[in-house]
Design an enzyme around this catalytic site. Structure first.
Site, PDB file in Angstrom:
ATOM      1  N   TYR A  41      -2.050   5.513  -3.954  1.00  0.00           N
ATOM      2  CA  TYR A  41      -3.110   6.476  -3.673  1.00  0.00           C
ATOM      3  C   TYR A  41      -2.636   7.772  -4.307  1.00  0.00           C
ATOM      4  O   TYR A  41      -1.620   8.340  -3.895  1.00  0.00           O
ATOM      5  CB  TYR A  41      -3.325   6.649  -2.160  1.00  0.00           C
ATOM      6  CG  TYR A  41      -4.204   5.587  -1.560  1.00  0.00           C
ATOM      7  CD1 TYR A  41      -5.389   5.200  -2.173  1.00  0.00           C
ATOM      8  CD2 TYR A  41      -3.866   4.985  -0.346  1.00  0.00           C
ATOM      9  CE1 TYR A  41      -6.207   4.237  -1.603  1.00  0.00           C
ATOM     10  CE2 TYR A  41      -4.690   4.021   0.224  1.00  0.00           C
ATOM     11  CZ  TYR A  41      -5.852   3.655  -0.411  1.00  0.00           C
ATOM     12  OH  TYR A  41      -6.662   2.717   0.144  1.00  0.00           O
ATOM     13  N   HIS A  95     -13.316  -2.415  -2.422  1.00  0.00           N
ATOM     14  CA  HIS A  95     -12.475  -2.064  -1.270  1.00  0.00           C
ATOM     15  C   HIS A  95     -12.975  -2.780  -0.006  1.00  0.00           C
ATOM     16  O   HIS A  95     -12.925  -2.246   1.099  1.00  0.00           O
ATOM     17  CB  HIS A  95     -12.502  -0.544  -1.065  1.00  0.00           C
ATOM     18  CG  HIS A  95     -11.216   0.039  -0.569  1.00  0.00           C
ATOM     19  ND1 HIS A  95     -10.354   0.756  -1.351  1.00  0.00           N
ATOM     20  CD2 HIS A  95     -10.648   0.042   0.655  1.00  0.00           C
ATOM     21  CE1 HIS A  95      -9.322   1.170  -0.630  1.00  0.00           C
ATOM     22  NE2 HIS A  95      -9.481   0.743   0.596  1.00  0.00           N
ATOM     23  N   LYS A 141      -7.561  -0.416  -9.784  1.00  0.00           N
ATOM     24  CA  LYS A 141      -8.275  -1.153  -8.715  1.00  0.00           C
ATOM     25  C   LYS A 141      -9.513  -0.363  -8.297  1.00  0.00           C
ATOM     26  O   LYS A 141      -9.418   0.844  -8.053  1.00  0.00           O
ATOM     27  CB  LYS A 141      -7.347  -1.340  -7.506  1.00  0.00           C
ATOM     28  CG  LYS A 141      -7.998  -1.994  -6.282  1.00  0.00           C
ATOM     29  CD  LYS A 141      -6.943  -2.335  -5.238  1.00  0.00           C
ATOM     30  CE  LYS A 141      -7.499  -3.079  -4.040  1.00  0.00           C
ATOM     31  NZ  LYS A 141      -8.047  -2.204  -3.003  1.00  0.00           N
ATOM     32  N   THR A 188      -5.421   2.755  -7.068  1.00  0.00           N
ATOM     33  CA  THR A 188      -6.723   2.582  -6.414  1.00  0.00           C
ATOM     34  C   THR A 188      -7.594   3.796  -6.688  1.00  0.00           C
ATOM     35  O   THR A 188      -7.228   4.925  -6.335  1.00  0.00           O
ATOM     36  CB  THR A 188      -6.539   2.346  -4.909  1.00  0.00           C
ATOM     37  OG1 THR A 188      -5.770   1.147  -4.742  1.00  0.00           O
ATOM     38  CG2 THR A 188      -7.869   2.183  -4.201  1.00  0.00           C
ATOM     39  N   SER A 205       0.827  -1.208   0.000  1.00  0.00           N
ATOM     40  CA  SER A 205       0.000   0.000   0.000  1.00  0.00           C
ATOM     41  C   SER A 205       0.863   1.260   0.000  1.00  0.00           C
ATOM     42  O   SER A 205       1.966   1.279   0.557  1.00  0.00           O
ATOM     43  CB  SER A 205      -0.871  -0.017   1.259  1.00  0.00           C
ATOM     44  OG  SER A 205      -1.476   1.234   1.445  1.00  0.00           O
TER      45      SER A 205
HETATM   46  C1  FMN Z   1      -7.560  -2.457   7.052  1.00  0.00           C
HETATM   47  C2  FMN Z   1      -7.619  -2.327   5.566  1.00  0.00           C
HETATM   48  C3  FMN Z   1      -6.786  -1.434   4.920  1.00  0.00           C
HETATM   49  C4  FMN Z   1      -6.807  -1.320   3.536  1.00  0.00           C
HETATM   50  N1  FMN Z   1      -5.921  -0.495   2.919  1.00  0.00           N
HETATM   51  C5  FMN Z   1      -5.908  -0.409   1.571  1.00  0.00           C
HETATM   52  C6  FMN Z   1      -4.946   0.388   0.913  1.00  0.00           C
HETATM   53  O1  FMN Z   1      -4.092   1.001   1.539  1.00  0.00           O
HETATM   54  N2  FMN Z   1      -4.994   0.465  -0.435  1.00  0.00           N
HETATM   55  C7  FMN Z   1      -5.936  -0.208  -1.178  1.00  0.00           C
HETATM   56  O2  FMN Z   1      -5.960  -0.111  -2.393  1.00  0.00           O
HETATM   57  N3  FMN Z   1      -6.830  -1.008  -0.567  1.00  0.00           N
HETATM   58  C8  FMN Z   1      -6.834  -1.138   0.782  1.00  0.00           C
HETATM   59  N4  FMN Z   1      -7.728  -1.966   1.395  1.00  0.00           N
HETATM   60  C9  FMN Z   1      -8.664  -2.755   0.557  1.00  0.00           C
HETATM   61  C10 FMN Z   1      -8.049  -4.112   0.189  1.00  0.00           C
HETATM   62  O3  FMN Z   1      -6.991  -3.972  -0.719  1.00  0.00           O
HETATM   63  C11 FMN Z   1      -9.109  -5.018  -0.442  1.00  0.00           C
HETATM   64  O4  FMN Z   1      -9.703  -4.348  -1.522  1.00  0.00           O
HETATM   65  C12 FMN Z   1     -10.188  -5.448   0.548  1.00  0.00           C
HETATM   66  O5  FMN Z   1      -9.644  -5.664   1.825  1.00  0.00           O
HETATM   67  C13 FMN Z   1     -10.858  -6.712   0.074  1.00  0.00           C
HETATM   68  O6  FMN Z   1     -11.941  -7.056   0.886  1.00  0.00           O
HETATM   69  P1  FMN Z   1     -11.832  -8.204   2.008  1.00  0.00           P
HETATM   70  O7  FMN Z   1     -10.848  -7.744   3.009  1.00  0.00           O
HETATM   71  O8  FMN Z   1     -13.213  -8.276   2.580  1.00  0.00           O
HETATM   72  O9  FMN Z   1     -11.422  -9.451   1.314  1.00  0.00           O
HETATM   73  C14 FMN Z   1      -7.713  -2.100   2.780  1.00  0.00           C
HETATM   74  C15 FMN Z   1      -8.541  -3.012   3.433  1.00  0.00           C
HETATM   75  C16 FMN Z   1      -8.492  -3.149   4.801  1.00  0.00           C
HETATM   76  C17 FMN Z   1      -9.379  -4.169   5.465  1.00  0.00           C
END
Ligand code: FMN
Length: 409
Positions: free
Chosen positions: A163, A295, A271, A189, A136
């Protein structure tokens, strides 16, 4: 030692079962509880409530999180018998690399809130199995540190998630640093130009970034540092404030994708695609792959379940670029269904965070081994030997229980 020696071959589902049963004979257990509700429960017991809620929670009433899971329940696998599934190959080709299984660790920010080793542990666990890790922008360790540490375990693909903020020089700097540090794709993203209305975090009044967590890539960036009168180490409050003013950019449009192309040679992956129109625009913009994702339900409450959006995007793309998928993947059957509906591979989010919380690097590795073993068994028991064979004829809608297409006999 060559990479392949340092890298652990992925066991088949049956081998993984035997390992675990053999461990049980001597009173041992894997580092993480096997039932996933117990895994999450254990993480919840370990973590401070606000950290647990940050990971577990979603936008608003969390309808989208529920929709993500319900979308999987709407499909059922229709197993087929007597098809010689004795030899299986879960590997897939993705952007010029062959992955041993169609599974990546997706970008998750501020991992230090669940474990001190944070992104370094996750990246090392992925590398040890030859699976890709997506770092990330808001990681807890700098992209250079994560790359170096993971490369010591084994070479496996690392991608950088962007980001895309307000300052173009800072964006260009991050993108170029990532390329120099060996990140072989850029995941942009699109769904988080503002943070969703997250009731749990608002209830705690808690956002890790406001405490300086997850800002390692900013604090180590020469352009970011150059915008500050004092170094972040001397005046963290000013650095956090600057981050807040630059983090997101709601003014971006499809025309801006060209800016990224000018600053990097690596493949660009978008994404957060849900609408088939956006899949078409992504192709027009010349990107190399896309990720159907909401997300994990953290952005728009009441949004379409991500799996429900997958077939439309796949139809639109029509094989021109790989379509990846995330949001709601928990078990082998989920991966199977996503692949059958046209995804090339899937990304994990919360699932591996619970492994990280419970047992650090080993916990993430065990979560991955378990998921891949579960997928391998699901494929074998359903009559499939490789991911390429999967298509919608492997499924039926749960309300009809009829295969979509007549199986090939
Ligand atoms: C705590 C947390 C932080 C996240 N941080 C990012 C991030 O920094 N960048 C990003 O593109 N997606 C982020 N996501 C989304 C994840 O990449 C992903 O799309 C998502 O967790 C998928 O859903 P799931 O956890 O229910 O499988 C984050 C998700 C969580 C749970």
């Amino acid at each position: 030692m060559s990479d392949s020696k340092k890298r652990q071959a992925l066991p088949t589902g049956a081998e993984r079962e035997l390992q675990i049963y053999a461990l049980g004979l001597s009173g041992g257990k894997p580092s993480v509880p096997m039932p996933l509700d117990l895994l999450e429960q254990k993480a919840k017991e370990i973590l401070p409530p606000r950290a647990y809620d940050y990971v577990a929670g979603g936008a608003g009433g969390e309808d989208t999180m529920r929709a993500n899971r319900e979308a999987f329940y709407d499909w059922r696998i229709v197993p087929q018998m007597l098809r010689d599934v004795s030899k299986r190959d879960l590997s897939v080709e993705l952007l010029g690399a062959r992955l041993p299984a169609p599974v990546l660790l997706g970008p998750v920010g501020a991992q230090e809130i669940v474990h001190n080793d944070a992104d370094v542990a996750s990246a090392r666990a992925a590398a040890s199995l030859g699976l890709p890790f997506v770092l990330s922008t808001v990681s807890s360790r700098s992209m250079e540190e994560v790359a170096q540490s993971a490369a010591k375990v084994a070479e496996s693909p690392r991608w950088f998630q962007l980001y895309w903020g307000k300052n173009p020089e800072l964006t260009a700097s991050m993108v170029q640093r990532a390329e120099r540090a060996g990140y072989s794709a850029l995941v942009v993203t699109l769904d988080t130009h503002s943070l969703g209305w997250r009731e749990r975090d608002l209830h705690h009044g808690y956002l890790p970034f406001m405490l300086g967590q997850g800002l390692a890539n900013y604090f180590s960036d020469p352009v970011f540092r150059g915008l500050l009168p004092q170094a972040p180490e001397q005046n963290p409050a000013a650095a956090i404030q600057l981050w807040g003013s630059l983090f997101s950019n709601a003014a971006l449009t499809w025309k801006d994708i060209g800016f990224l192309r000018q600053h990097t040679r690596v493949p660009i992956i978008l994404k957060g695609i849900l609408h088939a129109n956006d899949a078409a625009r992504a192709l027009d913009a010349g990107v190399d792959a896309l990720i159907v994702s909401n997300h994990g339900g953290r952005q728009v409450d009441g949004s379409v379940g991500a799996l429900d959006a997958l077939p439309g995007a796949v139809r639109e793309v029509n094989g021109r670029v790989p379509v990846l998928f995330d949001s709601g993947i928990r078990r082998g059957a989920d991966v199977f269904k996503a692949l059958a509906l046209g995804a090339r591979a899937v990304l994990l989010g919360r699932l591996y965070m619970w492994g990280l919380a419970v047992a650090g690097e080993e916990g993430v590795r065990d979560v991955l081994l378990n998921l891949v073993a579960d997928l391998d068994l699901t494929m074998a028991l359903s009559g499939y030997t490789c991911c390429r064979e999967l298509d919608a004829s492997a499924l039926c809608r749960s309300d009809s229980r009829e295969p979509l297409c007549q199986p090939q006999l």
